[in-house]
Design a protein around this motif. Structure first.
Motif, PDB file in Angstrom:
ATOM      1  N   PRO A 134      -9.656  -4.442  -5.304  1.00 20.78           N
ATOM      2  CA  PRO A 134     -10.190  -5.013  -4.057  1.00 20.78           C
ATOM      3  C   PRO A 134      -9.247  -6.005  -3.368  1.00 20.78           C
ATOM      4  N   ALA A 135      -8.014  -6.175  -3.870  1.00 18.50           N
ATOM      5  CA  ALA A 135      -7.080  -7.140  -3.268  1.00 18.50           C
ATOM      6  C   ALA A 135      -6.834  -6.786  -1.802  1.00 18.50           C
ATOM      7  N   GLY A 136      -6.902  -7.790  -0.936  1.00 16.49           N
ATOM      8  CA  GLY A 136      -6.671  -7.575   0.485  1.00 16.49           C
ATOM      9  C   GLY A 136      -7.871  -7.052   1.252  1.00 16.49           C
ATOM     10  N   ALA A 137      -9.050  -7.070   0.625  1.00 18.91           N
ATOM     11  CA  ALA A 137     -10.250  -6.513   1.272  1.00 18.91           C
ATOM     12  C   ALA A 137     -10.560  -7.197   2.601  1.00 18.91           C
ATOM     13  N   SER A 138     -10.237  -8.470   2.715  1.00 22.20           N
ATOM     14  CA  SER A 138     -10.634  -9.202   3.924  1.00 22.20           C
ATOM     15  C   SER A 138      -9.861  -8.761   5.166  1.00 22.20           C
ATOM     16  N   VAL A 139      -8.661  -8.209   5.013  1.00 19.91           N
ATOM     17  CA  VAL A 139      -7.879  -7.804   6.189  1.00 19.91           C
ATOM     18  C   VAL A 139      -8.020  -6.323   6.511  1.00 19.91           C
ATOM     19  N   MET A 140      -8.466  -5.524   5.545  1.00 23.94           N
ATOM     20  CA  MET A 140      -8.461  -4.081   5.710  1.00 23.94           C
ATOM     21  C   MET A 140      -9.267  -3.565   6.906  1.00 23.94           C
ATOM     22  N   PRO A 141     -10.411  -4.166   7.255  1.00 24.31           N
ATOM     23  CA  PRO A 141     -11.145  -3.648   8.417  1.00 24.31           C
ATOM     24  C   PRO A 141     -10.349  -3.719   9.712  1.00 24.31           C
ATOM     25  N   TRP A 142      -9.315  -4.558   9.756  1.00 24.81           N
ATOM     26  CA  TRP A 142      -8.514  -4.715  10.974  1.00 24.81           C
ATOM     27  C   TRP A 142      -7.150  -4.031  10.851  1.00 24.81           C
ATOM     28  N   ARG A 143      -6.948  -3.267   9.813  1.00 25.32           N
ATOM     29  CA  ARG A 143      -5.707  -2.516   9.631  1.00 25.32           C
ATOM     30  C   ARG A 143      -5.888  -1.074  10.128  1.00 25.32           C
ATOM     31  N   SER A 144      -4.800  -0.344  10.207  1.00 19.94           N
ATOM     32  CA  SER A 144      -4.843   1.029  10.704  1.00 19.94           C
ATOM     33  C   SER A 144      -5.651   1.922   9.770  1.00 19.94           C
ATOM     34  N   ALA A 145      -6.096   3.065  10.308  1.00 19.15           N
ATOM     35  CA  ALA A 145      -6.860   4.008   9.494  1.00 19.15           C
ATOM     36  C   ALA A 145      -6.033   4.487   8.305  1.00 19.15           C
ATOM     37  N   GLY A 146      -4.732   4.666   8.514  1.00 21.65           N
ATOM     38  CA  GLY A 146      -3.871   5.096   7.419  1.00 21.65           C
ATOM     39  C   GLY A 146      -3.823   4.087   6.286  1.00 21.65           C
ATOM     40  N   GLU A 147      -3.701   2.801   6.637  1.00 23.25           N
ATOM     41  CA  GLU A 147      -3.683   1.759   5.609  1.00 23.25           C
ATOM     42  C   GLU A 147      -5.033   1.667   4.913  1.00 23.25           C
ATOM     43  N   GLN A 148      -6.111   1.792   5.676  1.00 18.76           N
ATOM     44  CA  GLN A 148      -7.444   1.747   5.072  1.00 18.76           C
ATOM     45  C   GLN A 148      -7.645   2.889   4.087  1.00 18.76           C
ATOM     46  N   ASN A 149      -7.221   4.079   4.478  1.00 16.09           N
ATOM     47  CA  ASN A 149      -7.381   5.237   3.594  1.00 16.09           C
ATOM     48  C   ASN A 149      -6.556   5.088   2.329  1.00 16.09           C
ATOM     49  N   ALA A 150      -5.325   4.584   2.480  1.00 12.72           N
ATOM     50  CA  ALA A 150      -4.463   4.396   1.309  1.00 12.72           C
ATOM     51  C   ALA A 150      -5.061   3.356   0.374  1.00 12.72           C
ATOM     52  N   TRP A 151      -5.613   2.291   0.950  1.00  7.70           N
ATOM     53  CA  TRP A 151      -6.230   1.228   0.143  1.00  7.70           C
ATOM     54  C   TRP A 151      -7.472   1.735  -0.560  1.00  7.70           C
ATOM     55  N   THR A 152      -8.335   2.452   0.164  1.00 15.49           N
ATOM     56  CA  THR A 152      -9.555   2.986  -0.436  1.00 15.49           C
ATOM     57  C   THR A 152      -9.230   3.947  -1.567  1.00 15.49           C
ATOM     58  N   ALA A 153      -8.144   4.697  -1.424  1.00 19.87           N
ATOM     59  CA  ALA A 153      -7.759   5.675  -2.449  1.00 19.87           C
ATOM     60  C   ALA A 153      -7.341   5.013  -3.759  1.00 19.87           C
ATOM     61  N   THR A 154      -7.018   3.723  -3.718  1.00 18.13           N
ATOM     62  CA  THR A 154      -6.642   3.031  -4.966  1.00 18.13           C
ATOM     63  C   THR A 154      -7.854   2.680  -5.814  1.00 18.13           C
ATOM     64  N   ALA A 155      -9.059   2.783  -5.232  1.00 20.39           N
ATOM     65  CA  ALA A 155     -10.286   2.498  -5.989  1.00 20.39           C
ATOM     66  C   ALA A 155     -10.625   3.705  -6.855  1.00 20.39           C
ATOM     67  N   ALA A 156     -11.045   3.438  -8.068  1.00 18.11           N
ATOM     68  CA  ALA A 156     -11.329   4.520  -9.009  1.00 18.11           C
ATOM     69  C   ALA A 156     -12.811   4.873  -9.004  1.00 18.11           C
ATOM     70  N   GLY A 157     -13.107   6.171  -9.064  1.00 20.23           N
ATOM     71  CA  GLY A 157     -14.476   6.641  -9.267  1.00 20.23           C
ATOM     72  C   GLY A 157     -15.472   6.088  -8.272  1.00 20.23           C
ATOM     73  N   ALA A 158     -16.527   5.490  -8.811  1.00 22.19           N
ATOM     74  CA  ALA A 158     -17.619   4.974  -7.981  1.00 22.19           C
ATOM     75  C   ALA A 158     -17.164   3.843  -7.075  1.00 22.19           C
ATOM     76  N   ASP A 159     -16.063   3.162  -7.437  1.00 21.99           N
ATOM     77  CA  ASP A 159     -15.589   2.055  -6.609  1.00 21.99           C
ATOM     78  C   ASP A 159     -15.096   2.532  -5.250  1.00 21.99           C
ATOM     79  N   ARG A 160     -14.769   3.831  -5.116  1.00 22.25           N
ATOM     80  CA  ARG A 160     -14.275   4.323  -3.832  1.00 22.25           C
ATOM     81  C   ARG A 160     -15.360   4.217  -2.759  1.00 22.25           C
ATOM     82  N   ARG A 161     -16.597   4.541  -3.131  1.00 19.01           N
ATOM     83  CA  ARG A 161     -17.696   4.385  -2.184  1.00 19.01           C
ATOM     84  C   ARG A 161     -17.931   2.908  -1.900  1.00 19.01           C
ATOM     85  N   THR A 162     -17.797   2.076  -2.933  1.00 11.75           N
ATOM     86  CA  THR A 162     -17.952   0.635  -2.752  1.00 11.75           C
ATOM     87  C   THR A 162     -16.909   0.094  -1.784  1.00 11.75           C
ATOM     88  N   ALA A 163     -15.679   0.613  -1.875  1.00  6.05           N
ATOM     89  CA  ALA A 163     -14.600   0.157  -0.999  1.00  6.05           C
ATOM     90  C   ALA A 163     -14.923   0.451   0.460  1.00  6.05           C
TER      91      ALA A 163
END
Length: 292
Positions: A134-163
Motif C-alpha cells: 500500500p506504499a504511496g496510496a495517498s497519491v495514487m488517485p491523482w496519478r495516471s491510469a498507467g501508474e495506478q494500474n501498475a501499483w494495483t498490480a503489485t497487490a497480491a490476491g484479495a488485496d488487489r480489490r482492496t487497492a
C-alpha cells in the motif's frame, strides 16, 4: 535500495549527505543525530571526515550544510517551511511524521520528525522504498491510469480489490488511513515499544530491518469507509495524505505514525484533521518556494 545495507557505516554517510542536501538551513550535530536516529559520536565522526573532504561545511553557529564539493550538484532543496510544518504536526499529535517524494516506481524519504509519545527508530532520510501496495496510496488517485494500474498490480490476491477500493476512498476523503488486523494490535505495540527502547545503535542492523519490515507488514491494512465512520475505538497504525507541487502534481506524501493499539473516533478524526492540515500547508510551502 535494499532493506539490508551491505555496509551500515556507509549507509550513515549517505543518510547524512541526503539530509543536508534537502535542508535549506544548517543543522547541528545534535539535530542530525536526532533526525537520523544515530549516536551523536557517530554523527560527529562522519561529519569530521565529510568536512575534510569539502562535502559539508559549517556556519558560524556550528551548524552543518552541504559543502563546496557538492553544492553544484543538481537537485533542489526543500523549502524551510517543510521542516517547520512537519515539526508542528509531530508536536500537535505527539507522533512521528515523514515527508516523501513519490516517483513512478519508488518513494524517497526526504524529511523526518520524531514524535514525543512514542519514538520508533524508523526509515532514515534518503531511504528509498519500492512503490508497491500500500506504499504511496495517498497519491495514487491523482496519478495516471498507467501508474495506478501498475501499483494495483503489485497487490497480491484479495488485496488487489482492496487497492482499487482504496483509491476511490482516498480520492473522496483526501487521506489514506491504515490499521493492523485486530489480532495483531498487541504485537504492533510490542514491536514498537521494543524498537523504541533498544534504539537503532544498539540493535544489529539486520535484526532492526527485520523488525521494521514485520512492523510495516502488521500495520498496513487500509481502513474501510465503514471503519472510518465507525464510532468504535479501533487500532490505528498510520495516515498519509498527498502533497501537491507548484504544477498541481501529487508529487509528495506526508505520513503520520500514531501506532495506537486503540484510538477513539474523536482521536482518529483529530489525527486525520492534523494530517490534512499539514498536507495543505506543505502544498502551499512548495508553491511559495516556486514563485519566490
Amino acid at each position: 535500495m535494499p532493506d539490508r545495507s551491505a555496509s551500515p557505516p556507509t549507509r550513515r554517510v549517505v543518510d547524512i549527505v541526503s539530509l543536508l542536501a534537502t535542508s535549506t538551513e544548517p543543522i547541528s550535530v545534535a539535530g542530525i543525530a536526532e533526525r537520523l536516529d544515530i549516536a551523536r559520536a557517530t554523527a560527529t565522526a562522519i561529519l569530521t571526515e565529510l568536512t575534510t573532504a569539502g562535502w559539508v561545511g559549517r556556519d558560524p553557529q556550528r551548524g552543518y550544510l552541504i559543502g563546496p564539493a557538492l553544492a553544484g550538484l543538481p537537485g533542489a532543496a526543500l523549502p524551510h517551511d517543510v521542516g517547520a510544518v512537519l515539526a508542528a504536526l509531530a508536536a500537535r499529535t505527539g507522533s512521528g511524521a515523514t515527508f516523501s517524494r513519490i516517483e513512478p516506481d519508488h518513494l524517497t524519504v526526504v524529511d523526518v520528525r520524531h514524535g514525543i509519545d512514542r519514538v520508533v527508530p524508523g526509515i532514515p532520510v534518503g531511504h528509498r522504498i519500492p512503490l508497491q501496495f500500500p506504499a504511496g496510496a495517498s497519491v495514487m488517485p491523482w496519478r495516471s491510469a498507467g501508474e495506478q494500474n501498475a501499483w494495483t498490480a503489485t497487490a497480491a490476491g484479495a488485496d488487489r480489490r482492496t487497492a482499487s477500493t482504496l483509491l476511490a476512498l482516498v480520492r473522496d476523503r483526501g487521506v489514506a488511513v491504515f490499521r493492523p488486523r485486530a489480532d495483531d494490535a498487541g504485537m504492533v505495540d510490542l514491536l514498537a515499544d521494543l524498537l523504541g527502547a533498544v534504539g537503532s545503535e544498539l540493535l544489529q542492523p539486520h535484526l532492526r530491518t527485520r523488525a521494521l519490515r514485520q512492523l510495516a507488514a502488521l500495520t498496513s491494512r487500509p481502513f474501510s469507509r465503514d471503519e472510518l465512520d465507525s464510532d468504535d475505538a479501533l487500532p490505528l497504525s498510520y495516515l498519509a495524505a498527498p502533497v501537491f507541487d507548484a504544477s498541481g502534481a501529487a508529487a509528495y506524501e506526508v505520513q503520520l505514525g500514531p501506532l495506537r493499539a486503540e484510538a477513539s473516533k474523536a482521536e482518529r478524526d483529530e489525527y486525520i484533521s492534523a494530517t490534512l492540515d499539514a498536507a495543505r500547508q506543505l502544498t502551499a510551502a512548495l508553491s511559495r518556494a516556486t514563485h519566490r
